[in-house]
Motif scaffolding. Structure first.
Motif, PDB file in Angstrom:
ATOM      1  N   LEU A 106       0.844  -1.190   0.000  1.00 40.91           N
ATOM      2  CA  LEU A 106       0.000   0.000   0.000  1.00 40.91           C
ATOM      3  C   LEU A 106       0.882   1.245   0.000  1.00 40.91           C
ATOM      4  O   LEU A 106       1.865   1.327   0.739  1.00 40.91           O
ATOM      5  CB  LEU A 106      -0.922  -0.006   1.218  1.00 40.91           C
ATOM      6  CG  LEU A 106      -1.911  -1.182   1.267  1.00 40.91           C
ATOM      7  CD1 LEU A 106      -2.602  -1.244   2.621  1.00 40.91           C
ATOM      8  CD2 LEU A 106      -2.935  -1.068   0.155  1.00 40.91           C
ATOM      9  N   ASP A 107       0.527   2.200  -0.815  1.00 41.46           N
ATOM     10  CA  ASP A 107       1.346   3.383  -1.042  1.00 41.46           C
ATOM     11  C   ASP A 107       0.832   4.535  -0.187  1.00 41.46           C
ATOM     12  O   ASP A 107      -0.224   5.107  -0.460  1.00 41.46           O
ATOM     13  CB  ASP A 107       1.303   3.749  -2.530  1.00 41.46           C
ATOM     14  CG  ASP A 107       2.116   4.981  -2.852  1.00 41.46           C
ATOM     15  OD1 ASP A 107       2.889   5.437  -1.983  1.00 41.46           O
ATOM     16  OD2 ASP A 107       1.983   5.494  -3.985  1.00 41.46           O
ATOM     17  N   LEU A 108       1.603   4.886   0.847  1.00 45.47           N
ATOM     18  CA  LEU A 108       1.179   5.966   1.729  1.00 45.47           C
ATOM     19  C   LEU A 108       1.165   7.319   1.025  1.00 45.47           C
ATOM     20  O   LEU A 108       0.500   8.244   1.471  1.00 45.47           O
ATOM     21  CB  LEU A 108       2.109   6.043   2.945  1.00 45.47           C
ATOM     22  CG  LEU A 108       1.919   4.942   3.983  1.00 45.47           C
ATOM     23  CD1 LEU A 108       3.085   4.917   4.959  1.00 45.47           C
ATOM     24  CD2 LEU A 108       0.612   5.144   4.723  1.00 45.47           C
ATOM     25  N   GLY A 109       1.891   7.424  -0.079  1.00 41.43           N
ATOM     26  CA  GLY A 109       1.949   8.692  -0.781  1.00 41.43           C
ATOM     27  C   GLY A 109       0.942   8.827  -1.904  1.00 41.43           C
ATOM     28  O   GLY A 109       0.929   9.842  -2.593  1.00 41.43           O
ATOM     29  N   GLU A 110       0.090   7.807  -2.080  1.00 42.84           N
ATOM     30  CA  GLU A 110      -0.863   7.889  -3.183  1.00 42.84           C
ATOM     31  C   GLU A 110      -1.868   9.013  -2.959  1.00 42.84           C
ATOM     32  O   GLU A 110      -2.398   9.195  -1.868  1.00 42.84           O
ATOM     33  CB  GLU A 110      -1.639   6.575  -3.339  1.00 42.84           C
ATOM     34  CG  GLU A 110      -2.599   6.620  -4.517  1.00 42.84           C
ATOM     35  CD  GLU A 110      -3.490   5.378  -4.581  1.00 42.84           C
ATOM     36  OE1 GLU A 110      -3.439   4.673  -5.582  1.00 42.84           O
ATOM     37  OE2 GLU A 110      -4.238   5.126  -3.619  1.00 42.84           O
ATOM     38  N   GLU A 111      -2.099   9.739  -3.998  1.00 47.25           N
ATOM     39  CA  GLU A 111      -3.099  10.802  -3.947  1.00 47.25           C
ATOM     40  C   GLU A 111      -4.482  10.171  -4.066  1.00 47.25           C
ATOM     41  O   GLU A 111      -4.703   9.285  -4.879  1.00 47.25           O
ATOM     42  CB  GLU A 111      -2.848  11.742  -5.123  1.00 47.25           C
ATOM     43  CG  GLU A 111      -3.771  12.923  -5.194  1.00 47.25           C
ATOM     44  CD  GLU A 111      -3.438  13.762  -6.413  1.00 47.25           C
ATOM     45  OE1 GLU A 111      -2.635  14.698  -6.264  1.00 47.25           O
ATOM     46  OE2 GLU A 111      -3.961  13.466  -7.502  1.00 47.25           O
ATOM     47  N   PHE A 112      -5.390  10.608  -3.223  1.00 48.34           N
ATOM     48  CA  PHE A 112      -6.756  10.077  -3.283  1.00 48.34           C
ATOM     49  C   PHE A 112      -7.544  10.794  -4.371  1.00 48.34           C
ATOM     50  O   PHE A 112      -7.282  11.930  -4.711  1.00 48.34           O
ATOM     51  CB  PHE A 112      -7.461  10.264  -1.934  1.00 48.34           C
ATOM     52  CG  PHE A 112      -6.760   9.610  -0.801  1.00 48.34           C
ATOM     53  CD1 PHE A 112      -6.270   8.322  -0.922  1.00 48.34           C
ATOM     54  CD2 PHE A 112      -6.565  10.285   0.388  1.00 48.34           C
ATOM     55  CE1 PHE A 112      -5.610   7.710   0.125  1.00 48.34           C
ATOM     56  CE2 PHE A 112      -5.899   9.678   1.445  1.00 48.34           C
ATOM     57  CZ  PHE A 112      -5.427   8.382   1.321  1.00 48.34           C
ATOM     58  N   ARG A 113      -8.533  10.093  -4.882  1.00 48.38           N
ATOM     59  CA  ARG A 113      -9.381  10.699  -5.906  1.00 48.38           C
ATOM     60  C   ARG A 113     -10.756  10.064  -5.851  1.00 48.38           C
ATOM     61  O   ARG A 113     -10.903   8.915  -5.440  1.00 48.38           O
ATOM     62  CB  ARG A 113      -8.759  10.539  -7.292  1.00 48.38           C
ATOM     63  CG  ARG A 113      -8.505   9.104  -7.706  1.00 48.38           C
ATOM     64  CD  ARG A 113      -7.770   9.041  -9.038  1.00 48.38           C
ATOM     65  NE  ARG A 113      -6.444   9.611  -8.933  1.00 48.38           N
ATOM     66  CZ  ARG A 113      -5.691   9.949  -9.976  1.00 48.38           C
ATOM     67  NH1 ARG A 113      -6.156   9.794 -11.194  1.00 48.38           N
ATOM     68  NH2 ARG A 113      -4.492  10.448  -9.811  1.00 48.38           N
ATOM     69  N   SER A 114     -11.732  10.814  -6.249  1.00 49.69           N
ATOM     70  CA  SER A 114     -13.108  10.316  -6.324  1.00 49.69           C
ATOM     71  C   SER A 114     -13.705  10.690  -7.668  1.00 49.69           C
ATOM     72  O   SER A 114     -13.541  11.817  -8.150  1.00 49.69           O
ATOM     73  CB  SER A 114     -13.974  10.910  -5.210  1.00 49.69           C
ATOM     74  OG  SER A 114     -13.669  10.355  -3.958  1.00 49.69           O
ATOM     75  N   ASP A 115     -14.394   9.718  -8.259  1.00 44.82           N
ATOM     76  CA  ASP A 115     -15.117   9.948  -9.513  1.00 44.82           C
ATOM     77  C   ASP A 115     -16.530  10.364  -9.124  1.00 44.82           C
ATOM     78  O   ASP A 115     -17.352   9.537  -8.732  1.00 44.82           O
ATOM     79  CB  ASP A 115     -15.118   8.664 -10.352  1.00 44.82           C
ATOM     80  CG  ASP A 115     -15.781   8.855 -11.703  1.00 44.82           C
ATOM     81  OD1 ASP A 115     -15.988  10.020 -12.092  1.00 44.82           O
ATOM     82  OD2 ASP A 115     -16.099   7.843 -12.349  1.00 44.82           O
TER      83      ASP A 115
END
Length: 490
Positions: free
Chosen positions: A408-417
């Protein structure tokens, strides 16, 4: 971590837990793709799961040799090449590259060895010769070679079938081949060449190996002591793995071929199995774009590998929210320098329960449950005593270790469609909103509504929504990838 505790995998063949890795090393063989098309999100289950298992085992000190083949010669590849009017090599190159790009997208590391079928034709020919010499295969003179199923009394044990229950000629076999077989269940080891198809020289004439043969040859080559774990989908139990086991056990009965078979369940939509043949497919890139790779990994790992799982947009959205909750807790204590008794206890309990779950048939959902429970208790403490967020150093470190194990990537940017119901004649609209801290749903909708207004050049509405959000402490930044919303000063 160390290898002071055993790893048990529930073997599909015996139905019993089998201990692996007693000597500190584990050989893992996983059936890889036939590269004739892009893989879909259902195909992603195996790479994500086994990537997490390998990360875990190595973290515990095991020496792991991970082998995953690529089938680069098969009827489907030849059919796709003919359909497109290109060479079969071009099809293989295109979809192998696509497969690797998908692994990168999911954060899946490459296996230690990625053998291709066409590189092992001499080994497969040698294996056929051994089977013929042992009375387990025959060449009827038509250029083909078949395995004699009746020569192996254990045939059917892996798939829990009796020979009289099994279907006739194997799927994909030529209808004309049946007249040359001693039994309808006999399967092809070598296919005589056809005009225009790739072929290799052999004692039985030019041709190519049967599909089932490559894995037997590759396990023998790269895991000469046998595979501690052999992974693959439950749809491969018969005929592929049944045939693979028969070949290897008959050619070398004195050798251990597989200690534990581990079959993962299929992925389905609510209306049925996810498969290219049914049209129920969804690209990995599309799913990652909508939900992020961490959501995909959570979706895979929060179900036991042996069970079927279902895909839906709602399920993936929930998995994303689960991950966001974990990361939100982690970020709240990421500045910890001190360590309370509660932190030490939660970290130790979480590590112990996580290990216990993984040691018991690679039980990732139970392992994750331990993580969520520790996060829940830490969150309760911080909510009642905000200063406690500075006292969770050991839990922070334990969470970082486990996030790494799970990929799991702690630096991943979250996004919502965000789906908007249009207030004009243009119907519904999709707007991708990016963020670090998940906003409330009404905030997401207003950010999406503002972006839609900007696209329509309704700048008055866009400015009003921007000012409204700013008054509540939300700052919206525009970019070609879509709007980004973050916390600002009120």
């Amino acid at each position: 971590m160390s290898t002071d505790a055993s790893i048990f995998v529930r073997d599909t063949l015996s139905g019993e837990p089998v201990e692996v890795g007693r000597d500190g090393s584990i050989g893992l063989y996983v059936c890889g793709p036939t590269v004739y098309d892009h893989i879909h999100v259902g195909n992603a289950r195996a790479p994500v799961f086994w990537d997490s298992v390998v990360r875990y085992l190595r973290g515990r000190g095991y020496e792991v040799r991970h082998v995953q083949n690529i089938t680069d010669i098969e009827d489907k590849i030849l059919a796709r090449a003919a359909e497109e009017g290109v060479s079969w090599e071009e099809i293989v190159a295109r979809y192998t590259e696509s497969f690797h790009e998908t692994l990168d997208l999911l954060g899946v590391a490459r296996p230690d060895v990625e053998p291709r079928a066409t590189e092992y034709v001499p080994e497969m020919i040698a294996l056929i010769e051994e089977l013929i010499q042992g009375g387990h295969a025959y060449a009827p003179g038509n250029g083909d070679v078949y395995f004699a199923v009746e020569s192996y009394p254990e045939y059917g044990a892996l798939s829990k079938q009796r020979p009289d229950e099994m279907r006739g000629p194997e799927e994909g076999a030529d209808s004309g081949a049946a007249e040359h077989k001693r039994s309808p269940l006999d399967f092809t080891l070598w296919k005589g060449s056809k005009p225009g198809e790739p072929s290799w020289e052999s004692p039985w004439g030019t041709g190519r190996p049967g599909w089932h043969l490559e894995c037997s040859a590759m396990v023998e080559k790269h895991l000469p002591g046998g595979a501690d774990i052999h992974g693959g989908g439950s749809d491969l139990r018969f005929p592929h793995h049944e045939n693979e086991r028969a070949q290897s056990r008959c050619a070398h009965p004195e050798r251990e071929f597989v200690r534990a078979w581990a079959h993962h369940g299929m992925v389905g939509f609510s209306e049925g199995k996810m498969a290219k043949s049914t049209g129920n497919i969804l690209g990995v890139d599309e799913v990652v774009e909508r939900h992020g790779r961490n959501a995909v990994r959570m979706w895979v790992l929060q179900s036991h590998y042996s069970q079927p799982i279902e895909y839906s947009e709602d399920i993936l959205a929930e998995k994303r929210r689960s991950y966001v909750r974990l990361v939100r807790l982690y970020r709240s204590l990421s500045g910890s320098r001190g360590d309370s008794d509660l932190s030490a206890k939660l970290a130790a309990d979480m590590r112990r329960k996580f290990d216990s779950a993984m040691q018991d048939d690679l039980n990732t959902p139970e392992a994750l449950a331990a993580v969520f429970e520790a996060a829940r208790q830490a969150g309760q403490e911080i909510s009642t005593r905000p200063g406690a967020a500075e006292e969770f150093a050991s839990l922070k470190e334990a969470l970082e270790d486990i996030f790494g194990v799970l990929g799991l990537d702690l630096g991943e940017e979250f996004r919502s469609d965000v789906l908007l119901n249009g207030d004009d004649d243009t119907g519904q609209h999709h707007v991708m909103v990016r963020y670090e801290e998940e906003p409330r749903q009404d905030v997401l909708e207003r950010v999406a509504r503002r972006e839609h207004s900007r696209r329509r050049k309704d700048f008055g509405t866009a400015d009003r929504l921007r000012d409204e959000l700013a008054a509540e402490g939300w700052i919206v930044e525009d970019s070609p990838e879509g709007p980004f919303v973050g916390r600002g000063g009120v």
